[in-house]
Design a protein around this motif. Sequence first.
Motif, PDB file in Angstrom:
ATOM      1  N   LYS A 196       0.889  -1.309  -0.095  1.00 31.06           N
ATOM      2  CA  LYS A 196      -0.043   0.016   0.034  1.00 31.06           C
ATOM      3  C   LYS A 196       0.972   1.323  -0.098  1.00 31.06           C
ATOM      4  O   LYS A 196       0.583   2.173  -0.830  1.00 31.06           O
ATOM      5  CB  LYS A 196      -1.004   0.211   1.145  1.00 31.06           C
ATOM      6  CG  LYS A 196      -1.653   1.166   1.462  1.00 31.06           C
ATOM      7  CD  LYS A 196      -3.144   0.932   1.261  1.00 31.06           C
ATOM      8  CE  LYS A 196      -3.768   2.414   1.707  1.00 31.06           C
ATOM      9  NZ  LYS A 196      -4.853   2.739   0.909  1.00 31.06           N
ATOM     10  N   PHE A 197       1.994   1.284   0.879  1.00 29.97           N
ATOM     11  CA  PHE A 197       2.735   2.328   0.769  1.00 29.97           C
ATOM     12  C   PHE A 197       3.565   2.590  -0.455  1.00 29.97           C
ATOM     13  O   PHE A 197       3.733   3.861  -1.018  1.00 29.97           O
ATOM     14  CB  PHE A 197       3.856   1.987   2.040  1.00 29.97           C
ATOM     15  CG  PHE A 197       4.494   3.448   2.447  1.00 29.97           C
ATOM     16  CD1 PHE A 197       5.323   4.173   1.528  1.00 29.97           C
ATOM     17  CD2 PHE A 197       4.637   3.554   3.721  1.00 29.97           C
ATOM     18  CE1 PHE A 197       6.057   5.319   2.083  1.00 29.97           C
ATOM     19  CE2 PHE A 197       5.382   4.686   4.090  1.00 29.97           C
ATOM     20  CZ  PHE A 197       5.901   5.691   3.431  1.00 29.97           C
ATOM     21  N   GLU A 198       3.922   1.659  -1.131  1.00 27.63           N
ATOM     22  CA  GLU A 198       4.385   1.645  -2.559  1.00 27.63           C
ATOM     23  C   GLU A 198       3.714   2.016  -3.390  1.00 27.63           C
ATOM     24  O   GLU A 198       3.902   3.181  -4.137  1.00 27.63           O
ATOM     25  CB  GLU A 198       4.990   0.248  -2.980  1.00 27.63           C
ATOM     26  CG  GLU A 198       5.569   0.301  -4.308  1.00 27.63           C
ATOM     27  CD  GLU A 198       6.130  -1.163  -4.881  1.00 27.63           C
ATOM     28  OE1 GLU A 198       7.046  -1.070  -5.481  1.00 27.63           O
ATOM     29  OE2 GLU A 198       5.393  -2.062  -4.521  1.00 27.63           O
ATOM     30  N   MET A 199       2.321   1.768  -3.396  1.00 20.67           N
ATOM     31  CA  MET A 199       1.368   2.393  -4.184  1.00 20.67           C
ATOM     32  C   MET A 199       1.000   3.836  -4.065  1.00 20.67           C
ATOM     33  O   MET A 199       0.937   4.470  -4.827  1.00 20.67           O
ATOM     34  CB  MET A 199      -0.117   1.453  -4.025  1.00 20.67           C
ATOM     35  CG  MET A 199      -1.100   2.122  -4.751  1.00 20.67           C
ATOM     36  SD  MET A 199      -2.177   3.271  -4.162  1.00 20.67           S
ATOM     37  CE  MET A 199      -2.950   2.720  -2.779  1.00 20.67           C
ATOM     38  N   GLU A 200       0.884   4.112  -2.630  1.00 22.76           N
ATOM     39  CA  GLU A 200       0.908   5.657  -2.406  1.00 22.76           C
ATOM     40  C   GLU A 200       2.069   6.384  -2.794  1.00 22.76           C
ATOM     41  O   GLU A 200       1.652   7.660  -2.995  1.00 22.76           O
ATOM     42  CB  GLU A 200       0.620   5.822  -0.962  1.00 22.76           C
ATOM     43  CG  GLU A 200      -0.804   5.258  -0.481  1.00 22.76           C
ATOM     44  CD  GLU A 200      -2.010   6.304  -0.940  1.00 22.76           C
ATOM     45  OE1 GLU A 200      -1.842   6.991  -1.606  1.00 22.76           O
ATOM     46  OE2 GLU A 200      -3.207   5.501  -0.993  1.00 22.76           O
ATOM     47  N   THR A 201       3.032   5.645  -3.053  1.00 18.00           N
ATOM     48  CA  THR A 201       4.459   6.765  -3.527  1.00 18.00           C
ATOM     49  C   THR A 201       3.999   6.963  -4.952  1.00 18.00           C
ATOM     50  O   THR A 201       4.371   8.059  -5.443  1.00 18.00           O
ATOM     51  CB  THR A 201       5.608   5.907  -3.514  1.00 18.00           C
ATOM     52  OG1 THR A 201       5.683   4.841  -4.092  1.00 18.00           O
ATOM     53  CG2 THR A 201       6.163   5.676  -2.028  1.00 18.00           C
TER      54      THR A 201
END
Length: 167
Positions: free
Chosen positions: A96-101
């Motif tokens: 999710k963090f990667e997607m948000e980047t």
Amino acid sequence: MPIVELSNWLILVLDIMAWTLIHLGVSLFTLLLPEKTFYSKGRLYKLRSWEMQGGFWKRKLHVHRWKYIIPDGASLFKKGFKKKKLNEVSIEYLKKFEMETRRAELTHWLCIPPAFLFFLWNPIWAGWIMVLYACLFNFPIIVLQRYNRGRLRRILILKDTKNVELE
């Protein structure tokens, strides 16, 4: 030569209001896009080999030294995902963090082109200052997202290959 002639004070107020609306509007637009939009690994988001999973940004631009001074825009919206620090190490959270980047990177890429609208009411020299502002404000955040995504990618690969939970 601007299309509209305005007083300097009115131009200043209009510039501040326009930038505020651009930043908030683009942020809200990308926030409302479905998450699946950002799970795809499109060309824009692809980390290049020369980026060395964030290592290039660390060595050449020393991102690790100044990243802490960049405010987290997620706090402006209830639905925003805070990216200031890593809060968990679960695979779901890291993905999710990667997607948000990716979402943040797109947001800041989209905030640059509207700078050319400022030529409509600003003198040419001031229009170029607005373009410079857009680049100087957004590029560091784009770099930060790519740096973080490279680091997250390394952690996800490590977790996948070792099949262990990091603590």
